[in-house]
Design an enzyme around this catalytic site. Structure first.
Site, short mmCIF file in Angstrom:
data_model
loop_
_atom_site.label_atom_id
_atom_site.label_comp_id
_atom_site.label_asym_id
_atom_site.label_seq_id
_atom_site.Cartn_x
_atom_site.Cartn_y
_atom_site.Cartn_z
CB THR A 34 -1.04 0.09 1.36
OG1 THR A 34 -0.06 -0.21 2.27
CG2 THR A 34 -2.07 -1.05 1.22
N GLY A 122 12.49 -10.26 3.85
CA GLY A 122 11.44 -9.56 4.05
C GLY A 122 11.46 -8.53 5.15
CB SER A 124 13.42 -3.66 6.03
OG SER A 124 12.20 -3.45 5.46
CD GLU A 172 16.13 -0.91 -1.22
OE1 GLU A 172 16.72 -0.67 -0.19
OE2 GLU A 172 16.54 -1.84 -2.11
CG ASP A 183 10.50 -1.63 3.88
OD1 ASP A 183 9.46 -1.71 4.49
OD2 ASP A 183 10.89 -2.23 3.06
C1 GLA Z 1 9.03 -3.71 0.35
C2 GLA Z 1 9.13 -2.51 0.03
C3 GLA Z 1 8.19 -1.58 0.78
C4 GLA Z 1 6.89 -2.15 0.77
C5 GLA Z 1 6.71 -3.52 1.05
C6 GLA Z 1 5.30 -4.25 0.44
O1 GLA Z 1 9.27 -4.14 1.62
O2 GLA Z 1 10.30 -1.84 0.36
O3 GLA Z 1 8.43 -0.22 0.46
O4 GLA Z 1 6.32 -1.85 -0.70
O5 GLA Z 1 7.83 -4.24 0.03
O6 GLA Z 1 4.59 -3.77 1.40
#
Ligand code: GLA
Length: 397
Positions: A34, A122, A124, A172, A183
């Site tokens: 989102t 996932g 970050s 990034e 993130d």
């Molecule tokens: C990754 C991206 C975020 C976000 C998520 C999905 O972590 O870095 O910005 O879009 O995917 O919610």
């Protein structure tokens, strides 16, 4: 990781005062895919983090030793980039670039880099690394900055932490993924014991207390790794932009999918190509689920919050198509375990981790259920842990 300053002495030689900075990883509780649609997210910062122990010097060179890769690499500030830098060096290089463009005076340093955020899971690790790198540059350039939250270091350079998050996000983007702001933002703004609800359009945010005596946040790593840069992420993002563009014909106020209510979506979804329609349905309903989650948490209704997590996963699996057999299996095992309130994939998807909301006395049962079934059925070894919500990035020493 405990004594990174000592490691600095071992690698680069002892004697100089070492500074240590930290950028935490994150787990997103709800609000997936989102952020780049201008919507809402609800992540929390993790205890797991990336740290740099550094000593500034007067040459315009940044030299890093990576504990993880047992490798040393350097780049020149403002100079020609190295011919073939290791992938892990590209992040601080990109951060240096965006900070310099922002007018931050940079100074070289030597540093030891270490972290316990699993890479590609996932959670970050790359945002944590960008944020830690940014703090390293801020502290190297102004050694008088005292230990404390990132805000102090940012303000010493006339920056807000919101701006710093945006700069780390653009770093990034330069490394390859057109990620949203979630993130980097949560890594900088996390709050102990709280999730953060972030409005990704105007970057206003609100801490939401997590009742850890009534439910634990359990993270399970599926062991499956897939690189975000593989294009599937950027492709989803373009599909969302296409959807918003087509829906704009019905209402010129629609800038992003954030502006589309479920009712408006339902009224016009037939105007969207099949795949775009499913992608948009996920985003529109997920955004509504974040709002409902705020209400559920506010009224202490953890059952309802758990159901929203479940619905989020189903939508990511069926409409957004970013799950996979292993994540689905973990979610099924969790949902079949008494005391698990809800479970979903977290982060971009395509492998990585699930997040589950679990009654404290059911955490062990869930662990046993996963250990008993997951590896046998998937061939991957799971990793299971609970994390309390942690504070955001800081200058530690
Ligand atoms: C990754 C991206 C975020 C976000 C998520 C999905 O972590 O870095 O910005 O879009 O995917 O919610």
């Amino acid at each position: 990781m405990a004594d990174l300053a000592t490691r600095f002495g071992e690698i680069f030689g002892p004697g100089e005062p070492v500074r240590v900075v930290r950028g935490p990883g994150r787990v997103n509780l709800i609000g997936e895919h989102t952020d780049y649609n201008g919507g809402f997210v609800m992540p929390m910062a993790l205890e797991a983090a990336v740290r740099l122990a550094l000593v500034p010097h007067d040459e315009p060179t940044v030299t890093l030793w990576s504990e993880q890769f047992a490798e040393r690499a350097s780049f020149q500030l403002g100079g020609e980039p190295p011919a073939d830098p290791p992938h892990w060096l590209r992040y601080p290089m990109a951060v240096a670039e965006v900070l310099a463009e922002e007018g931050v005076a940079l100074r070289g340093f030597r540093a030891v880099l270490d972290g316990d955020v699993p890479v590609g899971s996932g959670l970050s690790s790359s945002a944590a690394y960008e944020v830690a790198s940014a703090l390293a540059f801020l502290v190297a350039a102004k050694v008088e900055i005292a230990a404390g939250p990132a805000k102090v270091a940012a303000e010493a350079h006339g920056l807000s932490t919101e701006r710093l998050a945006v700069l780390c996000q653009s770093a990034e983007h330069r490394v390859g993924v057109r990620c949203g702001i979630m993130d980097q933002f949560i890594s900088l703004h996390g709050r102990k014991g709280h999730a953060i609800v972030l409005d990704c359009r105007d970057l206003s945010y609100e801490p939401v207390p997590l009742p850890s005596d009534r439910a634990k946040v359990v993270i399970i790593d599926s062991g499956v790794r897939r690189k975000l840069t593989s294009g599937a992420y950027n492709e989803r993002r373009s599909q969302c932009e296409e959807g918003a563009g087509r829906l704009r014909k019905f209402d010129s106020d629609i800038e992003q999918l954030r502006d589309v209510s479920i009712e408006v979506f339902q009224a016009h979804e037939s105007a969207l190509p099949q795949i775009v329609r499913r992608r948009c349905r996920h985003v529109v309903t997920e955004n509504a689920r974040v709002i409902q989650s705020i209400e559920a948490l506010g009224s202490g209704d953890l059952e309802r919050f758990g159901k929203l997590l479940d619905a989020s996963h189903d939508s990511l699996r069926d409409d957004y198509e970013v799950s996979g057999p292993e994540l689905d299996l973990l979610v099924r095992i969790a949902r079949g375990t008494e005391g698990v309130l809800g479970s979903r994939l977290t982060g971009a998807g395509f492998g990585g981790c699930t997040v589950s909301l679990v009654r404290p006395d059911a955490v062990e049962t869930l662990r046993e259920a996963v250990l008993a079934r997951y590896q046998e059925q998937s061939g991957y070894e799971p990793r299971i842990w609970t994390s309390e919500a942690a504070d955001g990035a800081a200058v530690e020493v």
